[in-house]
Design a protein around this motif. Sequence first.
Motif, PDB file in Angstrom:
ATOM      1  N   HIS A 128       0.859  -1.189   0.000  1.00 16.88           N
ATOM      2  CA  HIS A 128       0.000   0.000   0.000  1.00 16.88           C
ATOM      3  C   HIS A 128       0.895   1.238   0.000  1.00 16.88           C
ATOM      4  O   HIS A 128       1.778   1.368   0.858  1.00 16.88           O
ATOM      5  CB  HIS A 128      -0.909   0.004   1.224  1.00 16.88           C
ATOM      6  CG  HIS A 128      -1.836  -1.165   1.298  1.00 16.88           C
ATOM      7  ND1 HIS A 128      -3.197  -1.071   1.078  1.00 16.88           N
ATOM      8  CD2 HIS A 128      -1.583  -2.478   1.567  1.00 16.88           C
ATOM      9  CE1 HIS A 128      -3.743  -2.272   1.212  1.00 16.88           C
ATOM     10  NE2 HIS A 128      -2.786  -3.133   1.516  1.00 16.88           N
ATOM     11  N   ILE A 129       0.682   2.124  -0.940  1.00 11.88           N
ATOM     12  CA  ILE A 129       1.512   3.319  -1.095  1.00 11.88           C
ATOM     13  C   ILE A 129       0.654   4.576  -0.925  1.00 11.88           C
ATOM     14  O   ILE A 129      -0.285   4.802  -1.685  1.00 11.88           O
ATOM     15  CB  ILE A 129       2.186   3.343  -2.483  1.00 11.88           C
ATOM     16  CG1 ILE A 129       3.145   2.155  -2.628  1.00 11.88           C
ATOM     17  CG2 ILE A 129       2.931   4.662  -2.705  1.00 11.88           C
ATOM     18  CD1 ILE A 129       3.758   2.029  -4.020  1.00 11.88           C
ATOM     19  N   LEU A 130       0.974   5.352   0.097  1.00  8.28           N
ATOM     20  CA  LEU A 130       0.360   6.674   0.303  1.00  8.28           C
ATOM     21  C   LEU A 130       1.421   7.704  -0.065  1.00  8.28           C
ATOM     22  O   LEU A 130       2.301   8.011   0.741  1.00  8.28           O
ATOM     23  CB  LEU A 130      -0.073   6.841   1.764  1.00  8.28           C
ATOM     24  CG  LEU A 130      -0.577   8.219   2.187  1.00  8.28           C
ATOM     25  CD1 LEU A 130      -1.846   8.606   1.435  1.00  8.28           C
ATOM     26  CD2 LEU A 130      -0.820   8.268   3.700  1.00  8.28           C
ATOM     27  N   PRO A 131       1.390   8.240  -1.289  1.00  4.71           N
ATOM     28  CA  PRO A 131       2.473   9.135  -1.718  1.00  4.71           C
ATOM     29  C   PRO A 131       2.587  10.399  -0.886  1.00  4.71           C
ATOM     30  O   PRO A 131       3.671  10.939  -0.723  1.00  4.71           O
ATOM     31  CB  PRO A 131       2.114   9.467  -3.170  1.00  4.71           C
ATOM     32  CG  PRO A 131       1.166   8.391  -3.592  1.00  4.71           C
ATOM     33  CD  PRO A 131       0.414   8.009  -2.346  1.00  4.71           C
ATOM     34  N   ILE A 132       1.443  10.863  -0.355  1.00  2.00           N
ATOM     35  CA  ILE A 132       1.495  12.118   0.385  1.00  2.00           C
ATOM     36  C   ILE A 132       0.531  12.086   1.568  1.00  2.00           C
ATOM     37  O   ILE A 132      -0.675  11.929   1.398  1.00  2.00           O
ATOM     38  CB  ILE A 132       1.203  13.323  -0.531  1.00  2.00           C
ATOM     39  CG1 ILE A 132       1.225  14.633   0.250  1.00  2.00           C
ATOM     40  CG2 ILE A 132      -0.102  13.160  -1.289  1.00  2.00           C
ATOM     41  CD1 ILE A 132       1.255  15.853  -0.613  1.00  2.00           C
TER      42      ILE A 132
END
Length: 302
Positions: free
Chosen positions: A102-106
Amino acid sequence: MVRGYMSNTELETAVHAFGSRCSNISRVYSIGKSVNHFPLWVIEISDKPRQRESEPAFKFIGNVHGDEPVGREVLMHLANCLCDNYLKDSLATLIIENMHLHILPIMNPDGFALRWRGNANNIDLNRDFPDQFFPVNNDIDYRQPETRAIMNWVKQEHFTASASLHGGALVANYPWDGTRDTSKHYYGCPDDKTFQHMASVYSRSHYNMSLSKEFEGGITNGAFWYPIYGGMQDWNYIHGGCFELTLEISDTKWPKADELPIIWEHNRMSMLNLLASLIKIARTGLLSKLRFQWPIPSYIGH
């Protein structure tokens, strides 16, 4: 300062474009909104997105501090790297088929737009989590919306491990971040050896992090570097059973945009190898065994 970096709106567009282009191995979802109501978009990457599996779940979080935007760009590179290389490269394929990433860029879109460290309320989000040593900070009603979003997300997804990306140094940092007496000294958590291993995997795979003259091997215990309280890293470990690192991936907090491709290349194998190492560790059953020990007593340490 933002020249060459994606704006929040451009990043949002890039996230959804990724979701469309790589729909066979991803889903895009929001975990909440910032103070100024900007959605906190997450990309999940897996060969079976949306499904619950007995595989490790890992999260990357970028741009916790508004003036440290390198993570947002690097994480989009990572997502596209995995998509482009699925079924072509063995490492990318291993990751996609054996974990849920899971990638939360910001995390802090408002701080980025304002070009300062805190969120729109000028609160440092990496000092806003409940702390094991200062329970006065533990009332969730006083948390910032971005902090609450992360807390709810962690409790919903049950992540095995994670990392947040920062700038201003070049080092892999691991718990504990604070000490009971607030003094600066090495203060290891119960899984100190596991954290040292994870941090070392990242550092040794990096272009030059392990060569650091300031940090032996390019890694550090947080409290030994400088104590902080209300940090996301310790909260993840104590309340989420999530093994989190804090990764400082750029000597400069806000480097020139033309340096971003180089920073990505310097960190690419570190990120991929960290994910692959988690799969290997999870297969031993070590992390799943430790997950049943939470919450851990706040007095444990050395």
